[in-house]
Scaffold this motif. Structure first.
Motif, mmCIF file in Angstrom:
data_model
loop_
_atom_site.group_PDB
_atom_site.id
_atom_site.type_symbol
_atom_site.label_atom_id
_atom_site.label_comp_id
_atom_site.label_asym_id
_atom_site.label_seq_id
_atom_site.Cartn_x
_atom_site.Cartn_y
_atom_site.Cartn_z
ATOM 1 N N THR A 203 0.734 -1.124 0.204
ATOM 2 C CA THR A 203 0.443 -0.374 -0.021
ATOM 3 C C THR A 203 0.813 1.135 0.488
ATOM 4 O O THR A 203 0.601 2.733 -0.689
ATOM 5 C CB THR A 203 -0.907 0.224 1.047
ATOM 6 O OG1 THR A 203 -0.251 0.120 2.418
ATOM 7 C CG2 THR A 203 -2.168 -1.420 0.813
ATOM 8 N N ALA A 204 2.084 1.333 0.797
ATOM 9 C CA ALA A 204 2.913 2.281 0.499
ATOM 10 C C ALA A 204 3.316 2.892 -0.518
ATOM 11 O O ALA A 204 3.509 3.923 -1.040
ATOM 12 C CB ALA A 204 4.048 2.137 1.286
ATOM 13 N N SER A 205 3.532 1.128 -1.655
ATOM 14 C CA SER A 205 4.263 1.847 -2.736
ATOM 15 C C SER A 205 2.833 2.781 -4.013
ATOM 16 O O SER A 205 3.252 3.285 -4.975
ATOM 17 C CB SER A 205 4.818 -0.028 -3.678
ATOM 18 O OG SER A 205 5.102 0.477 -4.459
ATOM 19 N N LEU A 206 1.625 1.700 -3.842
ATOM 20 C CA LEU A 206 0.547 2.432 -4.272
ATOM 21 C C LEU A 206 0.793 3.605 -4.130
ATOM 22 O O LEU A 206 0.435 4.970 -4.657
ATOM 23 C CB LEU A 206 -0.457 1.600 -4.242
ATOM 24 C CG LEU A 206 -0.959 0.333 -4.989
ATOM 25 C CD1 LEU A 206 -1.028 -0.701 -3.767
ATOM 26 C CD2 LEU A 206 -0.923 -0.278 -6.427
ATOM 27 N N ASP A 207 0.138 4.072 -2.754
ATOM 28 C CA ASP A 207 0.357 5.584 -2.137
ATOM 29 C C ASP A 207 1.185 6.444 -3.205
ATOM 30 O O ASP A 207 1.197 7.529 -3.071
ATOM 31 C CB ASP A 207 0.288 5.731 -0.443
ATOM 32 C CG ASP A 207 -1.290 6.155 -0.355
ATOM 33 O OD1 ASP A 207 -2.319 6.131 -1.141
ATOM 34 O OD2 ASP A 207 -1.584 5.075 0.896
ATOM 35 N N THR A 208 2.957 6.239 -2.778
ATOM 36 C CA THR A 208 4.015 6.947 -3.698
ATOM 37 C C THR A 208 2.830 6.577 -4.819
ATOM 38 O O THR A 208 3.837 8.487 -5.668
ATOM 39 C CB THR A 208 4.873 5.958 -2.728
ATOM 40 O OG1 THR A 208 5.033 5.618 -1.775
ATOM 41 C CG2 THR A 208 6.473 6.908 -3.755
ATOM 42 N N TYR A 209 3.186 5.786 -5.885
ATOM 43 C CA TYR A 209 2.721 6.389 -6.820
ATOM 44 C C TYR A 209 1.741 7.177 -7.103
ATOM 45 O O TYR A 209 1.654 7.596 -7.900
ATOM 46 C CB TYR A 209 2.347 5.380 -7.650
ATOM 47 C CG TYR A 209 2.177 4.888 -8.911
ATOM 48 C CD1 TYR A 209 3.225 5.078 -10.040
ATOM 49 C CD2 TYR A 209 0.681 4.840 -9.469
ATOM 50 C CE1 TYR A 209 2.440 5.324 -11.245
ATOM 51 C CE2 TYR A 209 0.524 5.146 -10.827
ATOM 52 C CZ TYR A 209 1.698 5.349 -11.956
ATOM 53 O OH TYR A 209 1.279 5.645 -13.478
ATOM 54 N N TRP A 210 0.383 7.003 -6.677
ATOM 55 C CA TRP A 210 -0.247 8.166 -7.049
ATOM 56 C C TRP A 210 -0.616 9.370 -6.668
ATOM 57 O O TRP A 210 -1.539 10.467 -6.747
ATOM 58 C CB TRP A 210 -1.272 7.214 -6.588
ATOM 59 C CG TRP A 210 -2.349 6.153 -7.073
ATOM 60 C CD1 TRP A 210 -2.322 4.801 -6.793
ATOM 61 C CD2 TRP A 210 -2.729 6.001 -8.606
ATOM 62 N NE1 TRP A 210 -2.527 4.231 -8.240
ATOM 63 C CE2 TRP A 210 -3.495 4.892 -9.229
ATOM 64 C CE3 TRP A 210 -3.367 7.197 -9.024
ATOM 65 C CZ2 TRP A 210 -3.856 4.880 -10.689
ATOM 66 C CZ3 TRP A 210 -3.993 6.665 -10.425
ATOM 67 C CH2 TRP A 210 -3.994 5.478 -10.965
ATOM 68 N N THR A 211 0.139 9.317 -5.491
ATOM 69 C CA THR A 211 0.591 11.258 -4.734
ATOM 70 C C THR A 211 1.758 11.560 -5.100
ATOM 71 O O THR A 211 1.712 12.769 -5.040
ATOM 72 C CB THR A 211 0.616 11.296 -3.202
ATOM 73 O OG1 THR A 211 1.834 10.176 -2.946
ATOM 74 C CG2 THR A 211 -1.069 10.025 -3.234
ATOM 75 N N LYS A 212 3.080 10.795 -5.662
ATOM 76 C CA LYS A 212 4.190 11.503 -5.901
ATOM 77 C C LYS A 212 4.069 11.241 -7.519
ATOM 78 O O LYS A 212 4.306 11.967 -8.175
ATOM 79 C CB LYS A 212 4.704 11.248 -5.363
ATOM 80 C CG LYS A 212 4.500 11.587 -3.640
ATOM 81 C CD LYS A 212 5.824 11.076 -2.998
ATOM 82 C CE LYS A 212 5.734 11.564 -1.132
ATOM 83 N NZ LYS A 212 6.468 11.179 -0.517
ATOM 84 N N LYS A 213 4.433 9.626 -7.773
ATOM 85 C CA LYS A 213 5.178 9.708 -8.659
ATOM 86 C C LYS A 213 4.437 9.876 -10.177
ATOM 87 O O LYS A 213 4.648 9.905 -11.352
ATOM 88 C CB LYS A 213 5.847 7.751 -9.123
ATOM 89 C CG LYS A 213 6.683 7.540 -8.150
ATOM 90 C CD LYS A 213 6.951 5.878 -7.738
ATOM 91 C CE LYS A 213 8.196 5.585 -7.672
ATOM 92 N NZ LYS A 213 8.395 4.508 -7.531
ATOM 93 N N LEU A 214 2.961 9.517 -10.560
ATOM 94 C CA LEU A 214 2.502 10.033 -11.326
ATOM 95 C C LEU A 214 2.438 11.377 -11.876
ATOM 96 O O LEU A 214 1.965 11.774 -13.074
ATOM 97 C CB LEU A 214 0.728 8.960 -10.549
ATOM 98 C CG LEU A 214 -0.379 9.280 -12.282
ATOM 99 C CD1 LEU A 214 -0.174 8.943 -13.436
ATOM 100 C CD2 LEU A 214 -1.614 9.602 -11.381
ATOM 101 N N TRP A 215 2.283 12.339 -10.692
ATOM 102 C CA TRP A 215 2.071 13.269 -11.122
ATOM 103 C C TRP A 215 3.504 14.126 -11.540
ATOM 104 O O TRP A 215 3.348 15.026 -12.440
ATOM 105 C CB TRP A 215 2.011 14.341 -9.581
ATOM 106 C CG TRP A 215 0.756 13.875 -8.831
ATOM 107 C CD1 TRP A 215 -0.291 13.227 -8.557
ATOM 108 C CD2 TRP A 215 -0.751 14.450 -9.715
ATOM 109 N NE1 TRP A 215 -0.811 13.019 -7.809
ATOM 110 C CE2 TRP A 215 -2.059 13.936 -8.384
ATOM 111 C CE3 TRP A 215 -1.327 15.569 -9.927
ATOM 112 C CZ2 TRP A 215 -3.078 14.700 -9.023
ATOM 113 C CZ3 TRP A 215 -1.849 16.481 -10.016
ATOM 114 C CH2 TRP A 215 -3.482 15.765 -9.168
ATOM 115 N N ARG A 216 4.537 13.702 -11.005
ATOM 116 C CA ARG A 216 6.510 13.907 -11.448
ATOM 117 C C ARG A 216 5.363 13.380 -13.116
ATOM 118 O O ARG A 216 6.359 14.496 -12.910
ATOM 119 C CB ARG A 216 7.091 12.956 -10.803
ATOM 120 C CG ARG A 216 7.351 13.881 -9.461
ATOM 121 C CD ARG A 216 8.707 13.738 -8.110
ATOM 122 N NE ARG A 216 8.135 12.336 -8.716
ATOM 123 C CZ ARG A 216 8.765 11.862 -7.373
ATOM 124 N NH1 ARG A 216 7.916 12.507 -6.252
ATOM 125 N NH2 ARG A 216 8.927 10.588 -6.917
#
Length: 327
Positions: free
Chosen positions: A96-109
């Motif tokens: 879930t931490a990995s998914l959260d990082t993707y949806w709140t950070k990586k995707l936006w970057r």
């Protein structure tokens, strides 16, 4: 929270600095859900798409978790209260931490740098589920019109079994009248957690809901007693503890009473974030009308829907400010 149509105007007018200054002067925090970014990513003209994404990502923004995570959190919380034996002994918090990082950070970057890959993926995968949902709404609208069905209040809409109701719909349900949102939510999650979640290793289907729920709940235990899963939804969960899941159903249902448009599924998706803000501003009169009807009947509080002018000859920041002043 702003609808996509207003972010489009901010991007097209290159009014990000002006908008940010107006929000800062008002002491207003702007929340940005992933669903808005994804809708923007589907726009075909790269330059226009990138201008809007720049507006979404420039300045102070409160990025929200994906709606799949927020909706799953409601189910997990109710399971802890009602079905503690469903809980995994060791939650997969790394997942879930990995998914959260993707949806709140990586995707936006990635979107801010170059949205091409996200655009191509969205165009490739979006139409099939969207076309299905729009077709279902058209069927429902036809039935509502033919029967002159009274759709208000939403909390009074009940479903009961009929002689031809499939057995799978009675697995844990007595067939007696229950709120419509319970039946629909039950079958959405049974399909995604049991059917898709159980075969995705072979079919490579989207397992988003199973990923989030399965990180904390043991899907094998849940699948072992499907009748209990039915009772969980039809009898036990409390609507006030599941506002996002109720909102998704309610908005989808009210949309069926209006002219059906291809943007309905995206608007319904955005509605899952309405508990996360105080006001939601849109230039889409039909969507605001639907949200006002839902809000009038909802058994809990969520964002006040505000309609802004859609007149593009008026600067977008002025239109948003006037909508806020009307609240």
């Amino acid at each position: 929270m702003l609808d996509t149509n207003l972010w489009s105007s901010i991007g097209d007018e290159e009014a990000t600095a002006e908008f940010n200054a107006e929000m800062a002067a008002r002491g207003v925090a702007v929340v940005t859900p992933p669903s808005i970014l994804i809708e923007v990513a589907r726009l075909p003209v790269a330059a226009a798409r990138q201008r809007i994404i720049t507006a979404l990502t420039t300045g102070h923004r409160v990025r929200l978790r994906t709606e799949a995570a927020l909706e799953a959190a409601e189910i997990i919380a109710e399971a802890k209260r009602l079905r503690p034996h469903w809980l995994r002994r060791m939650p997969d918090t790394g997942r879930t931490a990995s998914l959260d990082t993707y949806w709140t950070k990586k995707l936006w970057r990635e979107a801010a740098e170059d949205s091409t890959r996200i655009h191509e993926y969205q165009v490739e995968t979006y139409h099939r589920p969207t076309d299905y949902l729009v077709a279902k709404q058209k069927e429902q609208r036809k039935a509502i019109l033919e029967t002159d069905f009274n759709v208000r209040p939403l909390t009074a809409i009940m479903v009961k079994s009929e002689p031809d109701t499939p057995e799978e719909y009675l697995d844990g349900w007595s067939g007696e009248p229950v709120e419509a949102w319970r039946i629909e939510s039950w079958h959405v999650y049974r399909y995604n957690l049991f059917t898709v979640g159980g075969r995705a290793a072979l079919t490579r289907e989207d397992t988003t809901r199973a990923d989030w729920v399965g990180a904390y709940l043991d899907l094998r235990i849940m699948r072992s007693d499907t009748a209990d899963f039915g009772r969980f939804w039809t009898q036990d969960v409390e609507v006030t503890r599941m506002p996002r899941n109720w909102l998704r159903w309610a908005v989808r249902f009210v949309q069926s009473t209006q002219k059906i448009g291809p943007g309905n599924p995206a608007d319904e998706q955005h509605s899952a974030y309405l508990p996360d803000c105080d006001v939601f501003v849109s230039a889409d009169a039909r969507y605001i009308t639907a949200l006002r009807q839902v809000r009038a009947d909802a058994p809990f509080e969520f964002a006040k829907p505000l309609q802004s002018s859609g007149d593009r000859s008026v600067p977008v920041t002025q239109r948003i400010a006037e909508a806020l002043d009307s609240a």
